[in-house]
Design an enzyme around this catalytic site. Structure first.
Site, PDB file in Angstrom:
ATOM      1  N   ASP A 126      51.764  45.594  37.401  1.00 39.01           N
ATOM      2  CA  ASP A 126      50.649  46.533  37.262  1.00 39.01           C
ATOM      3  C   ASP A 126      50.283  47.181  38.592  1.00 39.01           C
ATOM      4  OD1 ASP A 126      50.601  44.732  34.980  1.00 39.01           O
ATOM      5  OD2 ASP A 126      48.694  45.668  34.461  1.00 39.01           O
ATOM      6  N   ASP A 150      55.760  43.575  42.076  1.00 41.18           N
ATOM      7  CA  ASP A 150      54.611  43.317  41.227  1.00 41.18           C
ATOM      8  C   ASP A 150      54.716  44.316  40.057  1.00 41.18           C
ATOM      9  OD1 ASP A 150      51.789  42.835  40.506  1.00 41.18           O
ATOM     10  OD2 ASP A 150      51.516  44.844  41.326  1.00 41.18           O
ATOM     11  N   ASP A 180      39.998  43.355  35.755  1.00 39.58           N
ATOM     12  CA  ASP A 180      39.683  42.034  35.197  1.00 39.58           C
ATOM     13  C   ASP A 180      39.854  40.985  36.296  1.00 39.58           C
ATOM     14  OD1 ASP A 180      42.423  42.067  35.471  1.00 39.58           O
ATOM     15  OD2 ASP A 180      42.852  42.164  33.333  1.00 39.58           O
ATOM     16  N   ASP A 217      50.625  45.608  45.239  1.00 37.99           N
ATOM     17  CA  ASP A 217      49.413  46.378  45.565  1.00 37.99           C
ATOM     18  C   ASP A 217      48.222  45.488  45.915  1.00 37.99           C
ATOM     19  OD1 ASP A 217      49.291  45.560  42.757  1.00 37.99           O
ATOM     20  OD2 ASP A 217      47.437  46.711  42.662  1.00 37.99           O
TER      21      ASP A 217
HETATM   22  P1  IMP Z   1      50.407  42.187  38.048  1.00 39.67           P
HETATM   23  O1  IMP Z   1      49.708  43.228  38.865  1.00 39.67           O
HETATM   24  O2  IMP Z   1      51.714  42.664  37.511  1.00 39.67           O
HETATM   25  O3  IMP Z   1      50.524  40.875  38.761  1.00 39.67           O
HETATM   26  O4  IMP Z   1      49.521  41.968  36.707  1.00 39.67           O
HETATM   27  C1  IMP Z   1      48.157  41.635  36.783  1.00 39.67           C
HETATM   28  C2  IMP Z   1      47.467  41.991  35.497  1.00 39.67           C
HETATM   29  O5  IMP Z   1      48.133  41.389  34.378  1.00 39.67           O
HETATM   30  C3  IMP Z   1      46.056  41.438  35.415  1.00 39.67           C
HETATM   31  O6  IMP Z   1      45.127  42.282  36.064  1.00 39.67           O
HETATM   32  C4  IMP Z   1      45.815  41.366  33.909  1.00 39.67           C
HETATM   33  O7  IMP Z   1      45.250  42.560  33.439  1.00 39.67           O
HETATM   34  C5  IMP Z   1      47.209  41.212  33.301  1.00 39.67           C
HETATM   35  N1  IMP Z   1      47.445  39.864  32.691  1.00 39.67           N
HETATM   36  C6  IMP Z   1      47.892  39.650  31.453  1.00 39.67           C
HETATM   37  N2  IMP Z   1      48.051  38.342  31.209  1.00 39.67           N
HETATM   38  C7  IMP Z   1      47.701  37.692  32.330  1.00 39.67           C
HETATM   39  C8  IMP Z   1      47.668  36.300  32.683  1.00 39.67           C
HETATM   40  O8  IMP Z   1      48.000  35.397  31.912  1.00 39.67           O
HETATM   41  N3  IMP Z   1      47.250  36.026  33.942  1.00 39.67           N
HETATM   42  C9  IMP Z   1      46.904  37.003  34.819  1.00 39.67           C
HETATM   43  N4  IMP Z   1      46.925  38.296  34.519  1.00 39.67           N
HETATM   44  C10 IMP Z   1      47.319  38.663  33.283  1.00 39.67           C
HETATM   45 MG    MG Z   2      49.360  44.566  40.707  1.00 47.61          MG
END
Ligand code: IMP
Ligand code: MG
Length: 431
Positions: A165, A163, A355, A386
């Site tokens: 973020d 993942d 968000d 996470d």
């Molecule tokens: P991940 O944890 O890498 O899956 O990223 C999740 C985060 O990406 C979300 O909490 C958003 O802040 C950001 N995000 C940016 N663009 C998008 C989208 O198109 N869909 C969902 N999350 C997005």
């Molecule tokens: Mg994440």
């Protein structure tokens, strides 16, 4: 039957992992019955000393050792329950296992889990069995499960998906240029393991946006002069499963159109269907904003709709948005009893920490696309993330591969360091 217990259970389900809760419950008995709160007070007011001698402060007391053995025994028994569940799963009757009776929501274990060994390993470092006031916790058990998973998968490992973020970098931030994770990811690529970032972040086919967020890592690849074959094992999959990129020999990301890989069948939805579904999601998120008086923008993208607050929201508010849109989309597509993965158009409605987003498709499909691309079976694939609660976006991967649940990039670093040590040991033995 709608007992108070059932109502409470459903209201809490999004905050709990049932297997971890079950193990926690098992460990609570020896903790309560055997962990003495303090060395016994003798009748003359002095205390009986049970600690180690002055010249060896780290030696365990017999009480602690006995406690460790009791915990280890429990982990060994849970290991056996998992083995039985795996055997019955292979026979197509997982629901007959004792574990399925005890934890009805239990999923598939693609490898056995050496839980007793993992407990002893973590206990050596963290001395869980020496604690008298704090019982083995959710986080202790999560780390033991992670450690066991790494021990089990190391030998066969072919694909690790991460993942983005909170796993590789802080929420909404970029991959840090001096991150220790760079060296660890390079280590995997050099060992012929494919590495992918499977993230919800959806920027369409815009490679430059992903390159910008991952610049620290890509620069690390260049500095290490990775070969074309090594970087060719690195992928980025954005929008959960919608936009695939591969790293080129010049350390830039190249968009792979879905005609270039076979798994397009996994995403056979039409744009009209997608827009209809996003309309429902948008209406529900708008309703959440009004209902809870939240200050937020609703962002619409080609494959996603997001609620982006202009104030900090509580976890409860974001969970409410995620669960509310999940139910609205399940109702729209059929039965609210089904799971987001079982409906005609799979989706992912999740609490992103700051968000809430509804994406078309999910990471289960994302991981399957990559597994097919690099020919990695479930037992050789590991997803690190996470968000493994029911309002998270990593949980869907559990149906496709082994998983590792971390809570921040620092834990990803220690998990990969541990994995590296296991791989080094294996190499020494075979070399
Ligand atoms: P991940 O944890 O890498 O899956 O990223 C999740 C985060 O990406 C979300 O909490 C958003 O802040 C950001 N995000 C940016 N663009 C998008 C989208 O198109 N869909 C969902 N999350 C997005
Ligand atoms: Mg994440």
């Amino acid at each position: 039957m709608t007992s108070q217990y059932r109502v409470n259970y459903h209201l809490r389900a999004h905050k709990r992992d049932n297997l971890i809760e079950f193990i926690k419950g098992m460990l609570l008995t020896p903790f309560v019955l055997h962990s003495q709160p303090a060395p016994a007070q003798l009748p003359d007011g002095t205390r009986e000393t049970i600690s180690s001698s002055a010249d060896d402060d780290s030696r365990s007391s017999p009480e602690e050792e006995a406690n460790a053995e009791r915990y280890a025994g429990i982990f060994s028994n849970i290991e056996s329950l998992i083995n039985e569940h795996r055997e019955l799963t292979q026979h197509g009757i997982p629901s007959y296992s004792r574990l399925a009776r005890l934890v009805p929501s239990i999923g598939t274990f693609f490898t056995a889990l050496p839980l007793e060994r993992a407990f002893r390993h973590i206990n050596e470092r963290n001395k869980i069995s020496a604690r008298k006031y704090v019982p083995p916790s959710f986080n202790d058990i999560r780390r033991i499960l992670n450690s066991a998973q790494m021990m089990a998968i190391a030998e066969e490992l072919q694909l690790v998906t991460f993942d983005g973020d909170m796993t590789l970098y802080a929420d909404g931030q970029n991959f840090e240029p001096d991150s220790e994770l760079t060296g660890l990811l390079i280590g995997l690529l050099q060992r012929h393991v494919s590495v992918a970032i499977v993230t919800a972040a959806g920027y369409g086919a815009d490679a430059a946006r992903y390159e910008q967020r991952l610049a620290g890592l890509l620069r690390g690849f260049a500095a290490a002069k990775l070969s074309a074959a090594e970087v060719g094992r690195f992928y980025v999959l954005g929008g959960e499963c919608n936009f695939l990129f591969r790293c080129r020999a010049d350390y830039r990301l190249e968009f792979l159109d879905d005609s270039q890989y076979k798994s397009s069948a996994l995403r056979s939805w039409t744009d009209e269907q997608v827009q209809q579904l996003l309309d429902v999601a948008e209406a529900d998120l708008t309703d959440c904003v009004q209902r809870m008086g939240i200050q937020a923008r609703i962002l619409r993208k080609p494959r996603a709709v997001g609620l982006v607050p202009s104030e900090t929201l509580t976890r409860e508010q974001l969970d409410e948005c995620a669960l509310s849109s999940q139910v609205a989309l399940l109702k729209f597509q059929g039965s609210p009893k089904s799971q987001p993965c079982d409906v005609p158009i799979p989706f992912c409605a999740f609490n992103g920490g700051a968000d809430c987003w509804v994406d078309i498709g999910n990471k289960l499909i994302g991981v399957r696309i990559l597994q097919e691309l690099v020919a990695s079976p479930p037992a050789a694939t590991l997803h690190v993330g996470d968000q493994f609660l029911s309002t998270g976006n990593d949980i869907s991967t559990r149906a496709a591969c082994c998983t590792c649940w971390i809570v921040n990039p620092d834990e990803t670093r220690s998990m990969l360091t541990e994995l590296e040590a296991i791989l080094d040991q294996k190499q020494e033995h075979s070399g």
